[in-house]
Design a protein around this motif. Sequence first.
Motif, short mmCIF file in Angstrom:
data_model
loop_
_atom_site.label_atom_id
_atom_site.label_comp_id
_atom_site.label_asym_id
_atom_site.label_seq_id
_atom_site.Cartn_x
_atom_site.Cartn_y
_atom_site.Cartn_z
N ARG A 128 42.25 30.84 49.77
CA ARG A 128 40.72 30.74 50.08
C ARG A 128 39.92 31.88 49.05
N SER A 129 39.08 31.14 48.27
CA SER A 129 38.55 32.02 47.38
C SER A 129 36.94 31.86 47.70
N ALA A 130 36.18 32.93 47.91
CA ALA A 130 34.81 32.64 48.32
C ALA A 130 34.01 33.89 47.93
N SER A 131 32.75 33.47 47.61
CA SER A 131 31.82 34.66 47.06
C SER A 131 31.04 35.05 48.29
N ARG A 132 30.89 36.28 48.29
CA ARG A 132 30.35 37.45 49.23
C ARG A 132 28.84 37.12 49.08
N VAL A 133 28.22 36.77 48.22
CA VAL A 133 26.61 36.68 48.05
C VAL A 133 26.10 35.43 47.22
N ARG A 144 38.88 29.72 39.09
CA ARG A 144 39.78 30.82 39.44
C ARG A 144 40.89 30.61 40.04
N MET A 145 40.94 29.57 41.07
CA MET A 145 42.15 29.31 41.74
C MET A 145 42.91 28.20 40.82
N GLU A 146 42.22 27.52 40.13
CA GLU A 146 43.04 26.56 39.08
C GLU A 146 43.78 27.48 38.01
#
Length: 157
Positions: A128-133, A144-146
């Motif tokens: 899981r890759s998620a922005s905080r804001v 990024r994940m790719e």
Amino acid sequence: MKIALVVAGVLAGLVVVGVTGLWVAARIVPRPSEVGKPTDRLSPCPASPNCVSSQGAGARHAAAPLPYTGSLDEALARLVRVLEDQKRTVIVTRTDTYVHAEARSALFRFVDDVEFVLDDREKVVHFRSASRVGRSDYGVNRARMERIRAAFTASVD
């Protein structure tokens, strides 16, 4: 001419205030409470499009997990090496089956939380890759994940 200079000055001031606000926001937003806690199930993505997850539902967020062969320990070591090679990325939490890293953007230093759960029974690494804001990330988390997927796949021992 005088009005144009005033307007230009006001616009420049607004840009400075906006950039400063973004810079401050990137530094004061705390880590979400559900992030960084080792588990076998990652938090769901929010409704906003700034998240990608192999356990996500819907085309906006979903991505395939990272498959691996070999042992869990070998897969974890590969994943850690790949993350250590990522620019502006720091591993914050690491267990035998879980990794949490923080990735910062180059310009405003926004923090994205990147989590991984290794499932040895299925021989996959969920992420899981998620922005905080913010709401949109312009595809940064998916890209990024790719990159991580490509590096992880290429680094087979």
